[in-house]
Design a protein around this motif. Structure first.
Motif, PDB file in Angstrom:
ATOM      1  N   GLY A 192      34.334  69.856  14.830  1.00  0.00           N
ATOM      2  CA  GLY A 192      35.203  69.544  15.967  1.00  0.00           C
ATOM      3  C   GLY A 192      35.413  68.064  16.189  1.00  0.00           C
ATOM      4  N   ASN A 193      34.540  67.238  15.643  1.00  0.00           N
ATOM      5  CA  ASN A 193      34.683  65.796  15.825  1.00  0.00           C
ATOM      6  C   ASN A 193      35.356  65.125  14.627  1.00  0.00           C
ATOM      7  N   GLN A 194      35.969  65.925  13.782  1.00  0.00           N
ATOM      8  CA  GLN A 194      36.632  65.362  12.605  1.00  0.00           C
ATOM      9  C   GLN A 194      37.822  64.493  13.002  1.00  0.00           C
ATOM     10  N   MET A 213      42.706  65.913  17.001  1.00  0.00           N
ATOM     11  CA  MET A 213      43.362  67.214  16.938  1.00  0.00           C
ATOM     12  C   MET A 213      42.330  68.330  16.789  1.00  0.00           C
ATOM     13  N   HIS A 214      41.347  68.142  15.924  1.00  0.00           N
ATOM     14  CA  HIS A 214      40.300  69.147  15.747  1.00  0.00           C
ATOM     15  C   HIS A 214      39.472  69.300  17.025  1.00  0.00           C
ATOM     16  N   TYR A 215      39.254  68.212  17.709  1.00  0.00           N
ATOM     17  CA  TYR A 215      38.521  68.208  18.969  1.00  0.00           C
ATOM     18  C   TYR A 215      39.249  69.090  19.995  1.00  0.00           C
ATOM     19  N   ALA A 216      40.569  68.948  20.069  1.00  0.00           N
ATOM     20  CA  ALA A 216      41.373  69.746  21.000  1.00  0.00           C
ATOM     21  C   ALA A 216      41.380  71.212  20.588  1.00  0.00           C
ATOM     22  N   SER A 249      49.131  60.249  12.831  1.00  0.00           N
ATOM     23  CA  SER A 249      49.015  58.891  13.353  1.00  0.00           C
ATOM     24  C   SER A 249      47.554  58.425  13.354  1.00  0.00           C
ATOM     25  N   ARG A 250      47.401  57.123  13.471  1.00  0.00           N
ATOM     26  CA  ARG A 250      46.050  56.558  13.560  1.00  0.00           C
ATOM     27  C   ARG A 250      45.338  57.029  14.820  1.00  0.00           C
ATOM     28  N   ALA A 251      46.126  57.366  15.840  1.00  0.00           N
ATOM     29  CA  ALA A 251      45.537  57.792  17.111  1.00  0.00           C
ATOM     30  C   ALA A 251      44.762  59.092  16.984  1.00  0.00           C
ATOM     31  N   ASN A 252      44.918  59.800  15.884  1.00  0.00           N
ATOM     32  CA  ASN A 252      44.191  61.048  15.676  1.00  0.00           C
ATOM     33  C   ASN A 252      42.724  60.814  15.334  1.00  0.00           C
ATOM     34  N   GLN A 253      42.368  59.589  14.994  1.00  0.00           N
ATOM     35  CA  GLN A 253      40.998  59.265  14.611  1.00  0.00           C
ATOM     36  C   GLN A 253      40.240  58.696  15.806  1.00  0.00           C
ATOM     37  N   PHE A 254      39.020  59.156  15.994  1.00  0.00           N
ATOM     38  CA  PHE A 254      38.215  58.678  17.117  1.00  0.00           C
ATOM     39  C   PHE A 254      37.951  57.176  17.009  1.00  0.00           C
ATOM     40  N   GLY A 255      37.838  56.681  15.788  1.00  0.00           N
ATOM     41  CA  GLY A 255      37.580  55.256  15.606  1.00  0.00           C
ATOM     42  C   GLY A 255      38.674  54.392  16.192  1.00  0.00           C
ATOM     43  N   PHE A 256      39.912  54.874  16.126  1.00  0.00           N
ATOM     44  CA  PHE A 256      41.029  54.115  16.680  1.00  0.00           C
ATOM     45  C   PHE A 256      40.838  53.897  18.180  1.00  0.00           C
ATOM     46  N   LYS A 313      38.026  54.126  19.874  1.00  0.00           N
ATOM     47  CA  LYS A 313      36.838  53.320  20.132  1.00  0.00           C
ATOM     48  C   LYS A 313      37.149  51.842  19.995  1.00  0.00           C
ATOM     49  N   GLN A 314      37.852  51.496  18.910  1.00  0.00           N
ATOM     50  CA  GLN A 314      38.213  50.098  18.704  1.00  0.00           C
ATOM     51  C   GLN A 314      39.197  49.621  19.771  1.00  0.00           C
ATOM     52  N   SER A 315      40.111  50.494  20.165  1.00  0.00           N
ATOM     53  CA  SER A 315      41.078  50.121  21.206  1.00  0.00           C
ATOM     54  C   SER A 315      40.371  49.847  22.519  1.00  0.00           C
ATOM     55  N   ALA A 316      39.377  50.667  22.845  1.00  0.00           N
ATOM     56  CA  ALA A 316      38.631  50.460  24.088  1.00  0.00           C
ATOM     57  C   ALA A 316      37.871  49.141  24.048  1.00  0.00           C
ATOM     58  N   ILE A 317      37.287  48.838  22.896  1.00  0.00           N
ATOM     59  CA  ILE A 317      36.551  47.584  22.766  1.00  0.00           C
ATOM     60  C   ILE A 317      37.490  46.401  22.933  1.00  0.00           C
ATOM     61  N   ARG A 318      38.629  46.457  22.262  1.00  0.00           N
ATOM     62  CA  ARG A 318      39.579  45.364  22.351  1.00  0.00           C
ATOM     63  C   ARG A 318      40.137  45.217  23.755  1.00  0.00           C
ATOM     64  N   ALA A 319      40.424  46.340  24.421  1.00  0.00           N
ATOM     65  CA  ALA A 319      40.930  46.268  25.788  1.00  0.00           C
ATOM     66  C   ALA A 319      39.900  45.642  26.715  1.00  0.00           C
ATOM     67  N   ALA A 320      38.642  46.029  26.531  1.00  0.00           N
ATOM     68  CA  ALA A 320      37.579  45.444  27.359  1.00  0.00           C
ATOM     69  C   ALA A 320      37.457  43.952  27.120  1.00  0.00           C
ATOM     70  N   GLU A 321      37.600  43.558  25.889  1.00  0.00           N
ATOM     71  CA  GLU A 321      37.512  42.131  25.582  1.00  0.00           C
ATOM     72  C   GLU A 321      38.673  41.355  26.183  1.00  0.00           C
ATOM     73  N   LEU A 322      39.875  41.960  26.161  1.00  0.00           N
ATOM     74  CA  LEU A 322      41.054  41.269  26.671  1.00  0.00           C
ATOM     75  C   LEU A 322      40.980  41.040  28.172  1.00  0.00           C
TER      76      LEU A 322
END
Length: 884
Positions: free
Chosen positions: A543-545, A548-551, A841-848, A850-859
C-alpha cells in the motif's frame, strides 16, 4: 420494543407538528363583489388552439355559468377557432364581452380575425369593445403603422370603442399609437418586470398613474393584471398560490377604491401555454378543472395542506415499520431511522402535491416519470446507507463477528485442510513467497495444491514445480494446459487432486502471504456442523508503493471493515476468492465451482448460503496480497467484479422468489440492497448525469422544462448521504488516516463509469472473458490515457453547468440548483481523471511530497537548511625527528 414504538410515535408527532408550524397563512383585503372583467379563452388541455383544440358549446356554457358568479364581463383574444361561440352564450348569463382580433404575421389569418370580430360586434348586443391585436408590437409581428391601419379599419366598421392591447411601456413610448385608439388598454404584469411579490400592487398602481398622467382625458384601462400561481421565479419575482391570492385581492381592492378600470388575466388556467415558460399555464383564478384556486375573503390558506401533511406522516410511519425487523435496536438508532423515513415521506408527499397542482405536456410528464423511476432507487439506496450509519454509529456491536482466535477442538482433532492456489502467468518469485508462507502455517493437518493453468512458458511454472518439491510432499504441483472455465476450471482440477480425507478447502490467491495462525484460529469454527464457510478479509502489503496504491488500499479496506461486518450479522456475506475456508460437503452440495460466471467465488458462496449453510466472517487480517499494478488493472478488476456480479444477479434472482431456496428474508434483503447499492447506484448515477447533459440545451435555450427541485434536491441529498456514509463509517470502523480516507473516497468515486459500463455489458452480453488482474510488477503501464471517457463526460458536465449559469438571465433558482447538480455529478468522473493523471506524475511518489514539505518548511523559515560539513585537511607536521 416499547421504546421503539415510543420513538416512532414521538417522531411522527414531531413531523406532524413541524407541518403545523410551517403551515403558511396570509392575510389580504377581502373582496366580496364581482370583478369588472377577466380574460377568457375557451380552450382546455395541453393542445395549442392552432392545432386541435376547438371548444364545444356545452363546455363554453359551463365555463360562463361559473364565471358569471365571479365577473361582470370577459375579454377575448381572438374571434375564430371556436371563440366566436362565446359572445352569444355570454349574453345568456348577462356577461359583457370585449372581443379580440388576434393579429400576427399571417396576413390571411389577420383578415379572417378582423372580419369575425366586426361581425361579432354587429350581431351581439353584449359586446362592449374590440381589442385589435394583443401585444403585436411587443412580439414584433407588425409595425406600428400596420397595426394602426388595422385599428382604423375596424373603427370605421363599428360604433364601439376600439383599441389594441400592449404592454404599458409601449403605450408610454409610442404616443402615435394612443392617438389612434379610443382608449388605452395597457398590460401591467409585474411578474414579467421582475418585481417582487410584495411590491407588485404598488408597482401596478404607480404605472397606471403614470399612464393617466401622460394621457390626460384618455380612458386608461389596465387590460391585463395578474400573477402566476406556479412556475419558476423570474429574478426577484416569485410565483406561487399564496402570492397570487394576496396580490390579486390587494390589487382589486385598491383599484376599486380609486375607480380604476381593469381586467384580470386570466379566468382559467391554460395548460396549453407551456411555450410561455414555466408560469404560462398558471395565471387563472380558476384551475383547469374550473375550481377556485383561492378564496376572495378570509385568511389565505392551502386547502390541501393537511391532506399533503397526512400523506407525509403516513408514509413516514409506513417506512419506519422495517425498524421492527431489527434485533434490539437502540433508541438513537431508531431515532435516526425514523427521522430519515419521515423525511422520505415528506418528499413523496411533496412530489404528490407537485403532480396534483401542475399541468404536463407529454415531454414534461415523461421527464417527471423518468426522473421518479430513477430517483426511487436512489432514495432507497440513501435509506439503506442511513440505516448502515445508524447501525454502526448507534446500534449494537457486531454479534457474529469472529474477532479473536477460536479455541482449539476439545477432542484435539484437527480436520484436514486442502489449500488451493490457482495461478496464471504469475511471477515465480511472488508465488514462491506465497508457498513459503503456507509452509509456515501453524497447523498440523493440511496439504497445498498449486495449479498453474494455461501458462505454457516454463519460466513461469518450472521454478514453482521445483519449489514445491523442495517444500515437501504436502505441496502438490499441477501444470494444466487448455483449461476451460478460467479460474473455476483450474479449481475444479485442483478439487480432483484433493486428498479424499480433506474436509475443508482453503482458497488463496497466488500473491497472498498468509500468517501462520490462519488455519489454527479459524478452522475451529467448523466444529459447528452447520457452518459451511468462513471468510477472512483481503489486505495488501504494498500500500505504500505509491500515493495511488495508498488510496486503493484504503478503498478496499472499507468493504472488509464495514460492509462485510454488517452483512455477516445477517449471515449474508459476499465470498471473495481468497482467504476463504469452505466445508467440502457444502461445496459439493452447491455443485462445486461453476464456470458460467467470471466471479466464481461469489457465485459459489451464494449457492452455499442458498442451501441453508451458515457462514462466518472475521475482519482480522490473516493474509496480505498485492494491489493491482496500475490504475488500468484496478479498473479492469472492478469491471470484472461488477460484470460478474451482474451475471450472478441474472443467474440467482429466481432463488429469491418465495420458497425457491433456504434464504431468509434478511439474507434476501441484504443481497438485494447490496446489488442495488453497488451496481444500481453507480449505473443510475451515470444515466442521470447523461440525461441531465442532454437536458442542458433544452433548459438553456428553449426556456422550458427546467427540472424542478423535487428532482434535483434528492440528487444532492443522495450525494450528501453518500458522503456522510463514507466518511462517518470509515472514521468509525476503518483504521486509516484522514489523508488515506480522502484518497479512498476519490478511488471509490473514480470507478463509477467502470461499474456502469460493466452493468451495460451485462445487459447485452452473456459472457465476457475472465480478465486477470495484473500484480507483482509484470504489467506495463498503458500508453493510453485511462480516463478518456470520464474526462469527456466530466468536462461536459462542468461546461453544462457553466452554460446554465451564463444563460440564466432570469436568475431562476432551479437552474442554479440544476447547475450545482451537474457539478456534483462531475466529481466521480473527475476523480478518475485525477487518478489517471496522478499515476503518471511525480506527485504519485511519497518522496516527492516529503521533499516538497521539507522545501516548503525551509522557504518559510520553519526549518533551517542543514549546511554541509566542511572537514579541515589534516595538518602535516613540519617537525622532524631529532638526529640520533
Amino acid at each position: 420494543m416499547r421504546a421503539v414504538i415510543a420513538v416512532l410515535i414521538c417522531v411522527a408527532a414531531a413531523h406532524a407538528a413541524l407541518w403545523g408550524v410551517l403551515e403558511r397563512k396570509e392575510t389580504a383585503p377581502d373582496f366580496r363583489g364581482l370583478l369588472p372583467s377577466v380574460s377568457y379563452a375557451p380552450f382546455e388541455g395541453s393542445a395549442h388552439p392552432d392545432v386541435d383544440n376547438i371548444p364545444t358549446v356545452e363546455k363554453i356554457r359551463d365555463d360562463l355559468r361559473k364565471l358569471s358568479k365571479l365577473t361582470k364581463a370577459i375579454r377575448l383574444y381572438s374571434s375564430t377557432g371556436g371563440v366566436e361561440l362565446v359572445p352569444p352564450i355570454a349574453n345568456e348569463f348577462g356577461l359583457k364581452v370585449t372581443v379580440g382580433a388576434w393579429l400576427d404575421k399571417n396576413v390571411d389569418r389577420n383578415e379572417r380575425e378582423i372580419a369575425a370580430a366586426v361581425d361579432l360586434a354587429k350581431h351581439n348586443p353584449n359586446v362592449i369593445g374590440i381589442v385589435v391585436g394583443n401585444e403585436t408590437l411587443y412580439r414584433d409581428d407588425l409595425k406600428i403603422d400596420e397595426l394602426i391601419e388595422y385599428v382604423q379599419r375596424v373603427k370605421r366598421q363599428v360604433n364601439l370603442p376600439v383599441t389594441t392591447g400592449e404592454i404599458w411601456s409601449i403605450w408610454r413610448d409610442e404616443p402615435k399609437l394612443s392617438s389612434s385608439v379610443d382608449f388605452i388598454a395597457a398590460h401591467i404584469l409585474p411578474y414579467w418586470n421582475n418585481i417582487p411579490a410584495h411590491a407588485a400592487v404598488d408597482y401596478a398602481m404607480t404605472i397606471s398613474k403614470l399612464l393617466r398622467d401622460n394621457f390626460p382625458g384618455k380612458r386608461v384601462v389596465v387590460a391585463e393584471f395578474g400573477w402566476p400561481s406556479q412556475g419558476y421565479n423570474l429574478q426577484l419575482a416569485e410565483p406561487g398560490p399564496f402570492e397570487q391570492a394576496s396580490i390579486l385581492r390587494d390589487f382589486v381592492t385598491r383599484a376599486e377604491s380609486i375607480g380604476l378600470d381593469y381586467n384580470i388575466v386570466e379566468a382559467i388556467d391554460q395548460p396549453w401555454k407551456f411555450f410561455e415558460g414555466g408560469v404560462g399555464p398558471y395565471w387563472g383564478v380558476l384551475n383547469a378543472s374550473r375550481e377556485p384556486k383561492f378564496s376572495w375573503t378570509g385568511a389565505i390558506v392551502d386547502p390541501d395542506y393537511w391532506k399533503i401533511a397526512s400523506i407525509a406522516v403516513l408514509i413516514g410511519i409506513l417506512m419506519s415499520l422495517p425498524i421492527f425487523r431489527l434485533v434490539q435496536p437502540t433508541i438513537p438508532q431508531t431515532f435516526v431511522l425514523t427521522v430519515a423515513a419521515n423525511g422520505v415521506g415528506a418528499w413523496f408527499a411533496t412530489v404528490f402535491a407537485y403532480w396534483n397542482t401542475h399541468y404536463f405536456v407529454f415531454g414534461s410528464a415523461l421527464a417527471l416519470t423518468l426522473g421518479m423511476i430513477l430517483l426511487v432507487p436512489l432514495v432507497l439506496i440513501a435509506m439503506a446507507r442511513i440505516e448502515e450509519i445508524a447501525t454502526v454509529a448507534f446500534g449494537r456491536r457486531p454479534q457474529r463477528l469472529i474477532d479473536k482466535p477460536l479455541p482449539a477442538p476439545a477432542d484435539g482433532k484437527f480436520p484436514k485442510v486442502s489449500i488451493h492456489i490457482p495461478a496464471y502467468f504469475e511471477p515465480p518469485e511472488m508465488l514462491k513467497q506465497t508457498l513459503d508462507a503456507v509452509a509456515r502455517l501453524d497447523y498440523p493437518n493440511f496439504e497445498c495444491v498449486v495449479i498453474i493453468n494455461n501458462t505454457p512458458d516454463p519460466t513461469f511454472w518450472q521454478p514453482i514445480q521445483d519449489h514445491c518439491r523442495t517444500l515437501g510432499e504436502r505441496f502438490i504441483f499441477i501444470n494444466a494446459e487448455k483449461v476451460i472455465g478460467f479460474k473455476a476450471g483450474a479449481l475444479r482440477i485442483a478439487m480432483a487432486r484433493t486428498a479424499p480425507d480433506a474436509e475443508i478447502i482453503g482458497i488463496i490467491d497466488a500473491d497472498y502471504v498468509v500468517t501462520p495462525n490462519w488455519l489454527k484460529d479459524l478452522v475451529p469454527a467448523f466444529s459447528d456442523p452447520h457452518v459451511g464457510l468462513v471468510q477472512a478479509p483481503q489486505d495488501h502489503r504494498d500500500g505504500n508503493q505509491s500515493l495511488m496504491h495508498y488510496a486503493m488500499n484504503g478503498e478496499y479496506a472499507g468493504f472488509f471493515d464495514i460492509g462485510m461486518v454488517q452483512r455477516n450479522e445477517q449471515n449474508a456475506i459476499i465470498v471473495h476468492g481468497t482467504m476463504c475456508l469452505i466445508r467440502r460437503a457444502a461445496m459439493d452440495m452447491a455443485g462445486g465451482w461453476a464456470g458460467d460466471t467470471i466471479c466464481e467465488d461469489t457465485d459459489l458462496g451464494l449457492a452455499i448460503i442458498e442451501r441453508g449453510w451458515t457462514t462466518h466472517y472475521t475482519n482480522t487480517r490473516y493474509g496480505f496480497g498485492l494491489l493491482p499494478d496500475t490504475y488500468e488493472a484496478f479498473r479492469k478488476q472492478r469491471h470484472r467484479w461488477a460484470y460478474g456480479g451482474f451475471q450472478i444477479v441474472k443467474k440467482h434472482w429466481r432463488r429469491f422468489l418465495p420458497g425457491a431456496s433456504l434464504l431468509s428474508p434478511a439474507q434476501k434483503r441484504e443481497f438485494t440492497l447490496g446489488w442495488l447499492n453497488w451496481l444500481g447506484a453507480e449505473s443510475i448515477g451515470v444515466v442521470v448525469a447523461i440525461l441531465n447533459l442532454i437536458w442542458v440545451p433544452v433548459v438553456s435555450f428553449a426556456d422550458i422544462a427546467i427540472p424542478d427541485k423535487i428532482l434535483t434536491l434528492p440528487i444532492i441529498a443522495s450525494f450528501v448521504v453518500s458522503l456522510v456514509h463514507f466518511v462517518a463509517l470509515y472514521r468509525l470502523r476503518v483504521k486509516i488516516k484522514l489523508g488515506q480516507l480522502l484518497g479512498a473516497m476519490i478511488a471509490a468515486m473514480s470507478v463509477q463509469w467502470t461499474v456502469s459500463r460493466a452493468v451495460a455489458n451485462g445487459l447485452i452480453t452473456e459472457h465476457l472473458p475472465f480478465a486477470r488482474t495484473s500484480k507483482g510488477g509484470l504489467s506495463r503501464m498503458s500508453v493510453e490515457f485511462q480516463a478518456f471517457w470520464e474526462a469527456v463526460i466530466g468536462a461536459l458536465l462542468l461546461v453544462g453547468a457553466a452554460v446554465l449559469v451564463a444563460f440564466n438571465v432570469k436568475e431562476v433558482r432551479e437552474i442554479y440548483i440544476f447547475a450545482g447538480v451537474l457539478v456534483l455529478q462531475s466529481l466521480p468522473f473527475l476523480s478518475a481523471v485525477g487518478i489517471a493523471i496522478l499515476e503518471n506524475s511525480r506527485a504519485n511518489q511519497f518522496g516527492f511530497w516529503k521533499q516538497s514539505a521539507i522545501r516548503a518548511a525551509e522557504l518559510i523559515g520553519l526549518r533551517r537548511e542543514a549546511m554541509p560539513m566542511v572537514t579541515a585537511p589534516a595538518r602535516v607536521s613540519t617537525d622532524t625527528a631529532p638526529n640520533a
